[in-house]
Design a protein around this motif. Structure first.
Motif, short mmCIF file in Angstrom:
data_model
loop_
_atom_site.label_atom_id
_atom_site.label_comp_id
_atom_site.label_asym_id
_atom_site.label_seq_id
_atom_site.Cartn_x
_atom_site.Cartn_y
_atom_site.Cartn_z
N VAL A 111 0.78 -1.14 -0.03
CA VAL A 111 -0.16 0.11 0.09
C VAL A 111 0.81 1.14 -0.07
N TYR A 112 0.75 1.85 -1.09
CA TYR A 112 1.54 3.16 -1.36
C TYR A 112 0.72 4.38 -0.77
N VAL A 113 0.94 5.26 0.09
CA VAL A 113 0.27 6.26 0.56
C VAL A 113 1.05 7.63 0.30
N VAL A 114 0.44 8.54 -0.33
CA VAL A 114 0.89 10.09 -0.55
C VAL A 114 1.22 10.80 0.51
N ASP A 115 2.53 11.32 0.73
CA ASP A 115 2.71 12.07 2.01
C ASP A 115 2.31 11.60 3.33
N TRP A 116 2.89 10.36 3.70
CA TRP A 116 2.48 9.46 4.64
C TRP A 116 2.72 10.22 5.88
N THR A 117 1.88 10.36 6.99
CA THR A 117 2.17 10.67 8.23
C THR A 117 1.18 9.97 9.19
N PRO A 118 1.67 9.59 10.55
CA PRO A 118 1.01 8.88 11.43
C PRO A 118 -0.41 9.09 11.67
N ASP A 119 -0.87 10.47 11.32
CA ASP A 119 -2.31 10.65 11.62
C ASP A 119 -3.18 10.10 10.37
N LYS A 120 -2.60 9.54 9.23
CA LYS A 120 -3.18 8.81 8.34
C LYS A 120 -3.64 7.44 8.67
N MET A 121 -3.01 6.89 9.48
CA MET A 121 -3.53 5.53 10.09
C MET A 121 -4.62 5.25 10.25
N THR A 122 -5.56 6.23 10.89
CA THR A 122 -7.13 5.78 10.96
C THR A 122 -7.77 5.84 9.89
N PRO A 123 -7.63 6.80 8.81
CA PRO A 123 -8.40 6.62 7.63
C PRO A 123 -7.84 5.69 6.85
N LEU A 124 -6.94 5.06 6.94
CA LEU A 124 -6.06 3.89 6.13
C LEU A 124 -6.76 2.59 6.54
N ILE A 125 -6.85 2.40 8.14
CA ILE A 125 -7.51 1.32 8.46
C ILE A 125 -9.01 1.35 8.37
N ASP A 126 -9.63 2.50 8.32
CA ASP A 126 -10.93 2.47 8.16
C ASP A 126 -11.42 2.01 6.69
N GLY A 127 -10.61 2.63 5.71
CA GLY A 127 -10.92 2.03 4.54
C GLY A 127 -10.94 0.68 4.24
N ILE A 128 -9.67 0.03 4.75
CA ILE A 128 -9.42 -1.42 4.74
C ILE A 128 -10.52 -2.16 5.19
N THR A 129 -11.05 -1.60 6.47
CA THR A 129 -12.02 -2.23 7.24
C THR A 129 -13.48 -2.42 6.41
N ARG A 130 -13.63 -1.16 5.84
CA ARG A 130 -14.88 -1.11 4.96
C ARG A 130 -14.81 -2.26 3.77
N ALA A 131 -13.67 -2.03 3.12
CA ALA A 131 -13.52 -3.01 2.12
C ALA A 131 -13.48 -4.30 2.49
N ALA B 160 -15.11 -5.69 4.93
CA ALA B 160 -16.41 -6.11 5.25
C ALA B 160 -17.21 -6.33 3.86
N LYS B 161 -17.07 -5.45 3.03
CA LYS B 161 -17.86 -5.61 1.58
C LYS B 161 -17.51 -7.06 0.87
N LEU B 162 -15.92 -7.25 1.06
CA LEU B 162 -15.35 -8.21 0.30
C LEU B 162 -15.64 -9.51 1.28
N GLU B 163 -16.06 -9.45 2.56
CA GLU B 163 -16.03 -10.62 3.71
C GLU B 163 -14.95 -11.42 3.69
N VAL B 164 -13.88 -10.52 3.94
CA VAL B 164 -12.56 -11.22 4.23
C VAL B 164 -12.05 -10.65 5.44
N THR B 165 -11.70 -11.67 6.16
CA THR B 165 -11.26 -11.32 7.64
C THR B 165 -10.16 -12.27 7.92
N PRO B 166 -9.18 -12.19 8.48
CA PRO B 166 -8.41 -10.86 8.36
C PRO B 166 -7.97 -10.72 6.93
N VAL B 167 -7.46 -9.35 6.57
CA VAL B 167 -6.97 -9.23 5.48
C VAL B 167 -5.67 -9.58 5.27
N PRO B 168 -4.96 -9.75 4.05
CA PRO B 168 -3.65 -10.48 3.69
C PRO B 168 -2.55 -9.60 4.56
#
Length: 135
Positions: free
Chosen positions: A79-99, A101-109
């Motif tokens: 996963v490549y994130v533009v201008d990474w800073t630690p405060d981006k961890m929460t939205p990163l995890i939120d996006g992974i969690t939402r995906a 749930a839709k894909l019915e995959v837990t845990p993610v790879p």
């Protein structure tokens, strides 16, 4: 399924993903980096990291489905994130969690996150590439 996930003893436990993927299948699939675009090429979630992460993961799933696979066959994500800073961890995890749930995959790879200065387009905040192993 050709892939199993493990959190070996001595590594931090996490519910989101596993540290190790063990693949026993024979067909290797390499998915090019996916950005947050829809089927028409329009950017999804301009300015919204969580929405873009979710779309990237969904695009990886679509690429896998196109060759007879699923997200359950993925052994590794980068996963490549533009201008990474630690405060981006929460939205990163939120996006992974939402995906997930839709894909019915837990845990993610297992995944590695990298900060980059830019991606192919100015509105892209994240890009996700995948490696899968299928029977």
């Amino acid at each position: 399924m050709a892939v199993s996930f493990v959190n070996p003893e001595g590594l931090p436990a996490t519910d989101l993903y596993r540290h190790v993927a063990v693949a026993t299948g024979a067909k290797q699939v390499f998915i090019a980096g996916q950005v947050a675009v829809d089927a028409d090429g329009g950017t999804v979630g301009v300015g919204d990291l969580a929405a873009q992460v979710e779309q990237c993961y969904l695009n990886v799933a679509k690429a896998l489905a196109g060759v007879g696979g699923s997200f359950g066959d993925v052994v590794r994500l980068t996963v490549y994130v533009v201008d990474w800073t630690p405060d981006k961890m929460t939205p990163l995890i939120d996006g992974i969690t939402r995906a997930a749930a839709k894909l019915e995959v837990t845990p993610v790879p297992p995944f590695t996150g990298l900060g980059v200065s830019a991606l192919a387009g100015p509105d892209y905040l994240v890009e996700v590439e995948a490696t899968a192993v299928m029977d």
